[in-house]
Design a protein around this motif. Sequence first.
Motif, mmCIF file in Angstrom:
data_model
loop_
_atom_site.group_PDB
_atom_site.id
_atom_site.type_symbol
_atom_site.label_atom_id
_atom_site.label_comp_id
_atom_site.label_asym_id
_atom_site.label_seq_id
_atom_site.Cartn_x
_atom_site.Cartn_y
_atom_site.Cartn_z
ATOM 1 N N GLU A 181 -3.640 -9.665 11.277
ATOM 2 C CA GLU A 181 -3.177 -10.724 10.384
ATOM 3 C C GLU A 181 -2.571 -10.125 9.117
ATOM 4 N N PHE A 182 -3.212 -9.090 8.612
ATOM 5 C CA PHE A 182 -2.708 -8.411 7.414
ATOM 6 C C PHE A 182 -1.309 -7.848 7.653
ATOM 7 N N LEU A 183 -1.116 -7.207 8.788
ATOM 8 C CA LEU A 183 0.198 -6.638 9.094
ATOM 9 C C LEU A 183 1.256 -7.734 9.192
ATOM 10 N N ASP A 184 0.901 -8.842 9.827
ATOM 11 C CA ASP A 184 1.852 -9.948 9.956
ATOM 12 C C ASP A 184 2.206 -10.527 8.588
ATOM 13 N N GLU A 193 -1.397 -2.315 -3.691
ATOM 14 C CA GLU A 193 -0.018 -2.772 -3.807
ATOM 15 C C GLU A 193 0.618 -2.087 -5.015
ATOM 16 N N ILE A 194 1.796 -1.542 -4.812
ATOM 17 C CA ILE A 194 2.512 -0.858 -5.892
ATOM 18 C C ILE A 194 3.860 -1.543 -6.062
ATOM 19 N N ASP A 195 4.037 -2.156 -7.213
ATOM 20 C CA ASP A 195 5.249 -2.924 -7.475
ATOM 21 C C ASP A 195 5.820 -2.501 -8.822
ATOM 22 N N ASP A 196 7.045 -1.996 -8.796
ATOM 23 C CA ASP A 196 7.713 -1.529 -10.009
ATOM 24 C C ASP A 196 6.856 -0.508 -10.760
ATOM 25 N N GLY A 197 6.210 0.363 -10.006
ATOM 26 C CA GLY A 197 5.429 1.436 -10.596
ATOM 27 C C GLY A 197 4.009 1.068 -10.976
ATOM 28 N N ARG A 198 3.642 -0.202 -10.863
ATOM 29 C CA ARG A 198 2.288 -0.633 -11.222
ATOM 30 C C ARG A 198 1.394 -0.604 -9.987
ATOM 31 N N VAL A 199 0.297 0.130 -10.094
ATOM 32 C CA VAL A 199 -0.644 0.292 -8.988
ATOM 33 C C VAL A 199 -1.786 -0.702 -9.164
ATOM 34 N N ALA A 200 -2.040 -1.506 -8.136
ATOM 35 C CA ALA A 200 -3.078 -2.532 -8.246
ATOM 36 C C ALA A 200 -3.853 -2.649 -6.942
ATOM 37 N N LEU A 201 -5.160 -2.831 -7.065
ATOM 38 C CA LEU A 201 -5.999 -3.104 -5.901
ATOM 39 C C LEU A 201 -5.850 -4.566 -5.504
ATOM 40 N N ARG A 202 -5.880 -4.800 -4.218
ATOM 41 C CA ARG A 202 -5.787 -6.164 -3.711
ATOM 42 C C ARG A 202 -6.830 -6.373 -2.615
ATOM 43 N N LYS A 203 -7.217 -7.630 -2.429
ATOM 44 C CA LYS A 203 -8.087 -8.025 -1.324
ATOM 45 C C LYS A 203 -7.307 -8.938 -0.392
ATOM 46 N N PHE A 204 -7.534 -8.762 0.904
ATOM 47 C CA PHE A 204 -6.866 -9.635 1.868
ATOM 48 C C PHE A 204 -7.853 -10.693 2.349
#
Length: 275
Positions: free
Chosen positions: A28-31, A264-275
């Motif tokens: 599900e995560f990959l999708d 998740e890394i967006d515009d150089g910002r590194v952030a932890l995420r939960k699915f």
Amino acid sequence: MIIAVSDVHMAERPSDRQVKADDARFLEFLDCTASDQLSSGGHLVLLGDIVDLWRRDFVRALIESEPALSRLIEISRKATVHYIAGNHDFHMLRMWELANNRFPFEVTKPLRLEDGMTKLFFIHGYQLEVLANPYCKSVSAYETFSEGLCIAGDDTGNAADKLWDTFNVAKSALDGIKRLPSDLKGAIDSMMQSQGIRMTGPHNTRAMAEQLASSMARVVYLGMEPDEFLISGHTHRPFCNPEERIANTGSWNKEPCDHYSFIEIDDGRVALRKF
């Protein structure tokens, strides 16, 4: 956009309901990732131990992981998929080398990427445990054992004993290993201990590994640049420390992480995420 995930340990125990649920959740995560963050391209970094080849017959484990591997091939048509070899799937590196340019995505040990103004350095993280382990501080020896455990693994869980028997019969299998551990059997058995025993037991390797990772000495022992952001997995403990430029992806609901964690890394910002 860069998405990094590690320590899924797919097909680890085929009869375990929780493992099956975790594997289904990874699909599900990959999708979701393919249709959201990576819908217009980007990078998906598989940060090692995606498939667990130590406790299974590796061919059966790959067959059982086919749905996820098929999804990854589909994702690779619009985004760049990077597979970093972990200790539990180290043989993927050998399969990639043998397949040459016919493998669906590149398999490496370290990976360098840039996003925004941030320079990123990815490794699975077993390298840090090796340095913290009292049995074996040779990365080359550990990698040899890791690949051996992938090949020796079967559905009975006796990979360590089988690998030890192989080394006893064919001493040439140890040729080329630098700094061979004095207690070879102890080193192999130590690798097969549970995450809790290895990381927080008598060896307490997690604390030392995280201390090593946050130290600027990592520039020397990992071959990093001083301004690179280190992202690893392996310990199953998710965290992110932008000040020290270090983050850990955690795991896919594997002890001690109790959720589905990724970075998740967006515009150089590194952030932890939960699915």
